[in-house]
Design a protein around this motif. Structure first.
Motif, mmCIF file in Angstrom:
data_model
loop_
_atom_site.group_PDB
_atom_site.id
_atom_site.type_symbol
_atom_site.label_atom_id
_atom_site.label_comp_id
_atom_site.label_asym_id
_atom_site.label_seq_id
_atom_site.Cartn_x
_atom_site.Cartn_y
_atom_site.Cartn_z
ATOM 1 N N MET A 1 5.579 17.437 -5.760
ATOM 2 C CA MET A 1 6.787 17.901 -6.433
ATOM 3 C C MET A 1 5.822 19.134 -7.381
ATOM 4 S SD MET A 1 7.640 17.978 -10.516
ATOM 5 C CE MET A 1 9.115 18.189 -10.627
ATOM 6 N N ASN A 2 4.083 18.142 -8.520
ATOM 7 C CA ASN A 2 3.925 18.834 -8.806
ATOM 8 C C ASN A 2 3.156 20.507 -8.257
ATOM 9 O OD1 ASN A 2 3.797 17.943 -11.595
ATOM 10 N ND2 ASN A 2 1.976 16.725 -10.683
ATOM 11 N N ALA A 3 3.044 20.739 -6.968
ATOM 12 C CA ALA A 3 2.411 21.845 -5.330
ATOM 13 C C ALA A 3 3.318 22.771 -5.639
ATOM 14 C CB ALA A 3 2.308 21.359 -5.057
ATOM 15 N N THR A 4 4.975 22.424 -5.190
ATOM 16 C CA THR A 4 6.409 22.817 -5.027
ATOM 17 C C THR A 4 7.121 23.322 -6.294
ATOM 18 O OG1 THR A 4 7.587 20.722 -4.602
ATOM 19 C CG2 THR A 4 5.730 21.898 -3.140
ATOM 20 N N GLY A 5 6.991 22.422 -7.778
ATOM 21 C CA GLY A 5 7.559 22.357 -8.643
ATOM 22 C C GLY A 5 9.295 22.182 -8.345
ATOM 23 N N VAL B 1 0.539 -1.269 0.023
ATOM 24 C CA VAL B 1 -0.085 0.010 0.059
ATOM 25 C C VAL B 1 0.952 1.295 -0.150
ATOM 26 C CG1 VAL B 1 -1.676 1.187 0.725
ATOM 27 C CG2 VAL B 1 -1.843 -0.867 0.962
ATOM 28 N N ALA B 2 1.635 1.270 0.416
ATOM 29 C CA ALA B 2 3.264 2.953 0.946
ATOM 30 C C ALA B 2 3.632 2.146 -0.436
ATOM 31 C CB ALA B 2 4.006 2.282 2.047
ATOM 32 N N ALA B 3 3.965 1.370 -1.246
ATOM 33 C CA ALA B 3 4.404 1.816 -2.817
ATOM 34 C C ALA B 3 3.133 2.231 -3.630
ATOM 35 C CB ALA B 3 5.066 0.208 -2.566
ATOM 36 N N ILE B 4 2.390 1.459 -3.712
ATOM 37 C CA ILE B 4 0.905 2.639 -4.369
ATOM 38 C C ILE B 4 0.603 3.715 -4.401
ATOM 39 C CG2 ILE B 4 -1.126 1.550 -5.205
ATOM 40 C CD1 ILE B 4 -0.895 -1.245 -4.810
ATOM 41 N N ALA C 1 4.368 7.019 -5.092
ATOM 42 C CA ALA C 1 5.170 7.341 -6.461
ATOM 43 C C ALA C 1 3.728 8.533 -6.498
ATOM 44 C CB ALA C 1 4.730 6.743 -7.187
ATOM 45 N N PRO C 2 2.516 8.286 -6.684
ATOM 46 C CA PRO C 2 1.446 10.175 -6.807
ATOM 47 C C PRO C 2 1.612 10.776 -5.322
ATOM 48 C CG PRO C 2 0.551 7.365 -6.622
ATOM 49 C CD PRO C 2 1.764 7.300 -6.318
#
Length: 100
Positions: A53-57, A40-43, A46-47
């Motif tokens: 990454m998308n929120a902070t750039g 569950v942690a691996a699934i 990543a998202p």
């Protein structure tokens, strides 16, 4: 090379730690639950990292989140040995108090 050694040590010691904490009779159930939560942690990981990454750039927030989660899990696991000994003492005392 060092990553391979660390992963091998983790994989080989995982069963030993589970048996030490829960006993051999509960190894299969505990190991299954352990693998379930790792999956569950691996699934989810990543998202979640991509969202950060998308929120902070930047990838920095993802790495800080990952590191803080590892630190939180280590802090939660630290008292397990003490709790295990306490439960064994408590169960041992309660078993002796029951008349046969």
């Amino acid at each position: 090379m060092i990553e391979f050694i660390v992963i091998t040590c983790f994989a080989s010691l995982r069963s030993i730690v589970v048996v030490d904490l829960l006993g051999l009779e509960k190894l299969t159930n505990a190991f299954g639950l352990l693998l379930l939560f790792q999956g569950v942690a691996a699934i989810i990981g990543a998202p979640l990292a991509a969202a950060f990454m998308n929120a902070t750039g930047s990838y920095n927030a993802s790495f800080y989140l990952s590191g803080s989660m590892l630190l939180a899990s280590a802090i939660m696991c630290y008292p397990l040995n003490w709790i295990n000994k306490w439960e064994k003492r408590r169960n041992g005392q309660s078993n002796k108090a029951v008349p046969v």
